[in-house]
Design a protein around this motif. Structure first.
Motif, PDB file in Angstrom:
ATOM      1  N   VAL A 195      -5.950   4.669   1.395  1.00  0.00           N
ATOM      2  CA  VAL A 195      -5.038   4.949   0.277  1.00  0.00           C
ATOM      3  C   VAL A 195      -5.771   5.388  -0.994  1.00  0.00           C
ATOM      4  O   VAL A 195      -5.302   6.253  -1.719  1.00  0.00           O
ATOM      5  CB  VAL A 195      -4.136   3.713   0.024  1.00  0.00           C
ATOM      6  N   HIS A 196      -6.920   4.794  -1.252  1.00  0.00           N
ATOM      7  CA  HIS A 196      -7.648   5.212  -2.479  1.00  0.00           C
ATOM      8  C   HIS A 196      -9.154   4.991  -2.346  1.00  0.00           C
ATOM      9  O   HIS A 196      -9.797   4.425  -3.230  1.00  0.00           O
ATOM     10  CB  HIS A 196      -7.089   4.521  -3.737  1.00  0.00           C
ATOM     11  N   GLY A 197      -9.695   5.483  -1.215  1.00  0.00           N
ATOM     12  CA  GLY A 197     -11.116   5.289  -0.950  1.00  0.00           C
ATOM     13  C   GLY A 197     -12.034   5.794  -2.050  1.00  0.00           C
ATOM     14  O   GLY A 197     -13.120   5.270  -2.259  1.00  0.00           O
TER      15      GLY A 197
ATOM     16  N   ASP B 254      -6.803  -5.523  -6.061  1.00  0.00           N
ATOM     17  CA  ASP B 254      -7.328  -6.901  -6.081  1.00  0.00           C
ATOM     18  C   ASP B 254      -6.212  -7.903  -5.806  1.00  0.00           C
ATOM     19  O   ASP B 254      -6.453  -8.952  -5.209  1.00  0.00           O
ATOM     20  CB  ASP B 254      -7.980  -7.220  -7.434  1.00  0.00           C
ATOM     21  N   SER B 255      -4.990  -7.574  -6.251  1.00  0.00           N
ATOM     22  CA  SER B 255      -3.842  -8.468  -5.963  1.00  0.00           C
ATOM     23  C   SER B 255      -3.604  -8.566  -4.468  1.00  0.00           C
ATOM     24  O   SER B 255      -3.241  -9.631  -3.959  1.00  0.00           O
ATOM     25  CB  SER B 255      -2.559  -7.944  -6.622  1.00  0.00           C
ATOM     26  N   THR B 256      -3.774  -7.456  -3.748  1.00  0.00           N
ATOM     27  CA  THR B 256      -3.534  -7.496  -2.299  1.00  0.00           C
ATOM     28  C   THR B 256      -4.591  -8.365  -1.611  1.00  0.00           C
ATOM     29  O   THR B 256      -4.278  -9.149  -0.707  1.00  0.00           O
ATOM     30  CB  THR B 256      -3.539  -6.073  -1.709  1.00  0.00           C
ATOM     31  N   TYR B 257      -5.868  -8.214  -2.025  1.00  0.00           N
ATOM     32  CA  TYR B 257      -6.905  -9.083  -1.454  1.00  0.00           C
ATOM     33  C   TYR B 257      -6.601 -10.554  -1.761  1.00  0.00           C
ATOM     34  O   TYR B 257      -6.786 -11.424  -0.907  1.00  0.00           O
ATOM     35  CB  TYR B 257      -8.279  -8.718  -2.023  1.00  0.00           C
TER      36      TYR B 257
ATOM     37  N   ARG C 297      -8.874  -5.681   7.367  1.00  0.00           N
ATOM     38  CA  ARG C 297      -7.631  -4.901   7.465  1.00  0.00           C
ATOM     39  C   ARG C 297      -7.263  -4.320   6.104  1.00  0.00           C
ATOM     40  O   ARG C 297      -6.869  -3.161   5.983  1.00  0.00           O
ATOM     41  CB  ARG C 297      -6.470  -5.800   7.916  1.00  0.00           C
ATOM     42  N   ILE C 298      -7.362  -5.162   5.085  1.00  0.00           N
ATOM     43  CA  ILE C 298      -7.023  -4.699   3.727  1.00  0.00           C
ATOM     44  C   ILE C 298      -8.017  -3.618   3.293  1.00  0.00           C
ATOM     45  O   ILE C 298      -7.629  -2.593   2.723  1.00  0.00           O
ATOM     46  CB  ILE C 298      -7.006  -5.886   2.733  1.00  0.00           C
ATOM     47  N   ALA C 299      -9.287  -3.831   3.630  1.00  0.00           N
ATOM     48  CA  ALA C 299     -10.313  -2.843   3.250  1.00  0.00           C
ATOM     49  C   ALA C 299     -10.038  -1.491   3.910  1.00  0.00           C
ATOM     50  O   ALA C 299     -10.244  -0.428   3.310  1.00  0.00           O
ATOM     51  CB  ALA C 299     -11.704  -3.363   3.624  1.00  0.00           C
TER      52      ALA C 299
ATOM     53  N   PHE D 138       0.825  -1.216   0.000  1.00  0.00           N
ATOM     54  CA  PHE D 138       0.000   0.000   0.000  1.00  0.00           C
ATOM     55  C   PHE D 138       0.857   1.264   0.000  1.00  0.00           C
ATOM     56  O   PHE D 138       0.431   2.293  -0.537  1.00  0.00           O
ATOM     57  CB  PHE D 138      -0.986  -0.014   1.166  1.00  0.00           C
ATOM     58  N   ALA D 139       2.055   1.205   0.589  1.00  0.00           N
ATOM     59  CA  ALA D 139       2.949   2.370   0.534  1.00  0.00           C
ATOM     60  C   ALA D 139       3.349   2.632  -0.917  1.00  0.00           C
ATOM     61  O   ALA D 139       3.298   3.777  -1.397  1.00  0.00           O
ATOM     62  CB  ALA D 139       4.188   2.116   1.394  1.00  0.00           C
ATOM     63  N   ALA D 140       3.721   1.571  -1.609  1.00  0.00           N
ATOM     64  CA  ALA D 140       4.081   1.712  -3.028  1.00  0.00           C
ATOM     65  C   ALA D 140       2.884   2.230  -3.824  1.00  0.00           C
ATOM     66  O   ALA D 140       3.015   3.088  -4.708  1.00  0.00           O
ATOM     67  CB  ALA D 140       4.547   0.358  -3.575  1.00  0.00           C
TER      68      ALA D 140
END
Ligand code: TMP
Length: 201
Positions: free
Chosen positions: A120-122, A96-99, A112-114, A68-70
């Motif tokens: 970051v990009h709500g 989607d890759s992170t999920y 947590r991911i949500a 998420f920092a990247a």
């Protein structure tokens, strides 16, 4: 924001990267500016974080936060400015890759991911996501001939099965955003599907 944000997703070896540049050319042929980029990466700092993420052993929490920092850097420096000037941004992987990888693959709780996603990009989601779907064992065969495996590609088939299921859950949650591509189809069929789908973005 006038541009379009398009993401390509799938487990390693599903073949999405083969099609991205070709897809971008099809859109450019319509006279639209297209920016092709990737995650993790896309800016000098995010590319350095990518180098760490793909090689350095780390906790699953650090892995998730660094993704998420990247992403935040990428959004601020490249994705949002391009969309604001009306370009189409075609991105090899996004949240989607992170999920799928950190969530389903590694067991990070979805909420947590949500939470990080909202931070970051709500206010920004892809307009269209192409998911290249392939059974994990076939993807492993395709990967076997490729370059040396990184920290993700070296995971076992069970991991990639979980990742694939994670992607399917993403499709179920937002069916209107996804086009699911059977990555076993011949390349020309996939190209035709991509070409035909551009008008509906
Ligand atoms: P790539 O090989 O498709 O460029 O992607 C690099 C690796 O990073 C890939 O194995 C998937 C992984 N990844 C995650 O685990 N989470 C993420 O959020 C992203 C963007 C990629």
């Amino acid at each position: 924001m006038n541009g379009r944000f398009i993401t390509f997703e799938g487990i390693d070896g599903a073949g999405k990267s083969t099609h991205i540049e070709w897809f971008a050319q099809q859109v450019r042929a319509r006279g639209v500016e297209v920016v092709v980029t990737r995650e993790p990466g896309g800016t000098p700092l995010a590319e350095r974080l990518r180098g760490l993420l793909l090689t350095e052993p780390m906790s699953v929490e650090a892995e998730t936060l660094l993704m998420f920092a990247a992403r935040r850097e990428h959004l601020l420096a490249l994705i949002r400015p391009a969309l604001a000037r009306g370009a189409w941004v075609v991105c090899d992987r996004f949240t989607d890759s992170t999920y799928a990888y950190q969530g389903s693959g590694r067991g990070v709780p979805t909420d947590r991911i949500a939470e990080l996603e909202r931070w970051v990009h709500g206010d920004l989601q892809p307009h269209r996501t192409y998911l290249f779907d392939l059974p994990a064992d076939l993807a492993a065969q395709r990967r076997a001939d490729a370059r040396a495996a990184d920290r993700f590609e070296g995971e076992d088939i069970a991991f990639f099965e979980r990742v694939r299921n994670g992607y399917r859950a993403r499709v179920d949650a937002s069916p209107g955003r996804f086009v699911v591509i059977d990555a076993r189809e011949p390349i020309d069929n996939i190209k035709k599907l991509l070409q035909d789908s551009i008008l509906s973005i």
